[in-house]
Write a protein that holds these residues in place. Structure first.
Motif, mmCIF file in Angstrom:
data_model
loop_
_atom_site.group_PDB
_atom_site.id
_atom_site.type_symbol
_atom_site.label_atom_id
_atom_site.label_comp_id
_atom_site.label_asym_id
_atom_site.label_seq_id
_atom_site.Cartn_x
_atom_site.Cartn_y
_atom_site.Cartn_z
ATOM 1 N N PRO A 44 -24.515 -11.568 -49.933
ATOM 2 C CA PRO A 44 -24.027 -10.083 -50.223
ATOM 3 C C PRO A 44 -24.841 -9.348 -51.170
ATOM 4 N N LEU A 45 -24.722 -8.043 -51.034
ATOM 5 C CA LEU A 45 -25.425 -7.156 -51.902
ATOM 6 C C LEU A 45 -26.529 -7.648 -52.341
ATOM 7 N N CYS A 46 -27.737 -7.711 -51.457
ATOM 8 C CA CYS A 46 -28.801 -8.396 -51.490
ATOM 9 C C CYS A 46 -30.004 -7.804 -52.243
ATOM 10 N N GLY A 47 -29.900 -6.392 -52.132
ATOM 11 C CA GLY A 47 -30.824 -5.582 -52.365
ATOM 12 C C GLY A 47 -32.217 -5.758 -51.361
ATOM 13 N N VAL A 62 -31.194 -16.188 -42.610
ATOM 14 C CA VAL A 62 -30.568 -15.325 -43.870
ATOM 15 C C VAL A 62 -30.106 -14.184 -43.382
ATOM 16 N N ILE A 63 -28.902 -13.876 -43.746
ATOM 17 C CA ILE A 63 -28.183 -12.647 -43.482
ATOM 18 C C ILE A 63 -27.834 -12.114 -44.785
ATOM 19 N N GLY A 64 -28.563 -10.850 -45.005
ATOM 20 C CA GLY A 64 -28.139 -10.189 -46.469
ATOM 21 C C GLY A 64 -27.316 -8.778 -46.030
ATOM 22 N N VAL A 65 -26.465 -8.490 -46.758
ATOM 23 C CA VAL A 65 -25.821 -7.248 -46.673
ATOM 24 C C VAL A 65 -25.894 -6.388 -47.880
ATOM 25 N N GLU A 66 -26.488 -5.039 -47.462
ATOM 26 C CA GLU A 66 -26.930 -4.299 -48.465
ATOM 27 C C GLU A 66 -26.715 -2.571 -48.002
ATOM 28 N N ALA A 124 -25.767 -11.120 -57.143
ATOM 29 C CA ALA A 124 -25.510 -9.841 -57.722
ATOM 30 C C ALA A 124 -24.275 -9.034 -57.280
ATOM 31 N N ALA A 125 -23.688 -9.740 -56.344
ATOM 32 C CA ALA A 125 -22.375 -8.932 -55.697
ATOM 33 C C ALA A 125 -21.142 -8.895 -56.567
ATOM 34 N N LEU A 126 -20.657 -10.157 -56.913
ATOM 35 C CA LEU A 126 -19.351 -10.231 -57.878
ATOM 36 C C LEU A 126 -19.584 -9.324 -58.919
#
Length: 217
Positions: A44-47, A62-66, A124-126
């Motif tokens: 999550p929130l991978c930049g 890999v599955i990132g969310v940005e 970096a998400a939490l």
């Protein structure tokens, strides 16, 4: 978390959180999770983190969310990859070489939008969430992944009297409150991280602890 705040950070290149290599706590402690070979990892929130590349080299899809489209574009450009566009629910998803970056609001995702996730990596998400938003983030994360998926979590802790986040101080008791009902929590390593974060020191911090947590079902 204010979406516009993070978009402006990327547009103004205020990305001091970006590292020039994979995070050392990730490389040291990922094996502790014993993730299934070939299992998909959610970030999550991978930049445009090079942690994505590290996890892919280990063989994980890999599955990132940005949130920031600029971060997504820069990641693929800097990796010399030409991604293809698809849809994940209502969000755009860009994919190349086993890495998919979903661009948009993490809270807009549903479990059926994702493949079966074998593990989660959160550097970096939490800590990007103010304390009052962290419970909603933790609940959303646990809705998205199977009960069997472990989590490698990296947190920062400091005196809130010295600094107003982000990144936000997330002490051990907050991690327990957020995740203790579902996971066994193990603190793998706690390090003095102030010297590695001169920008935070310049903002007034006198002490900073970075901790790697293994959250296991």
């Amino acid at each position: 978390m204010d979406p516009q705040f993070w978009r402006e950070k990327w547009e103004s290149h205020q990305i001091g959180f970006q590292l020039d290599d994979a995070h050392p706590l990730l490389t040291r402690h990922w094996p502790a999770l014993r993730v299934t070979d070939g299992g998909s990892v959610l970030v999550p929130l991978c930049g445009k983190s090079l942690d994505l590349v590290y996890l892919r080299r280990l063989g994980h899809p890999v599955i990132g969310v940005e949130l920031s489209p600029l971060a997504v574009q820069q990641f693929f450009a800097e990796q010399n990859l030409s991604p293809t566009l698809s849809q994940v629910g209502d969000l755009d998803a860009w994919s190349a070489a086993g890495i998919t970056l979903i661009q948009g609001d993490f809270f807009a995702l549903h479990r059926e939008n994702l493949p079966d996730i074998a593990a989660v990596y959160d550097r970096a998400a939490l800590i990007a969430m103010p304390p009052e938003r962290q419970p909603a983030y933790a609940a959303q994360l646990m809705r998205l992944v199977p009960d069997t998926a472990p989590l490698l979590l990296i947190t920062l802790d400091y005196s809130p009297d010295e600094l107003r986040g982000p990144p936000f101080a997330t002490p051990a008791e907050q991690v327990v409150n957020l995740f203790g009902s579902r996971y066994r929590l193990d603190s793998l390593e706690a390090t003095d991280a102030l010297a590695d974060n001169p920008g935070l020191a310049a903002r007034g911090l006198s002490a900073l602890t970075e901790t790697a947590w293994a959250l296991r079902p």
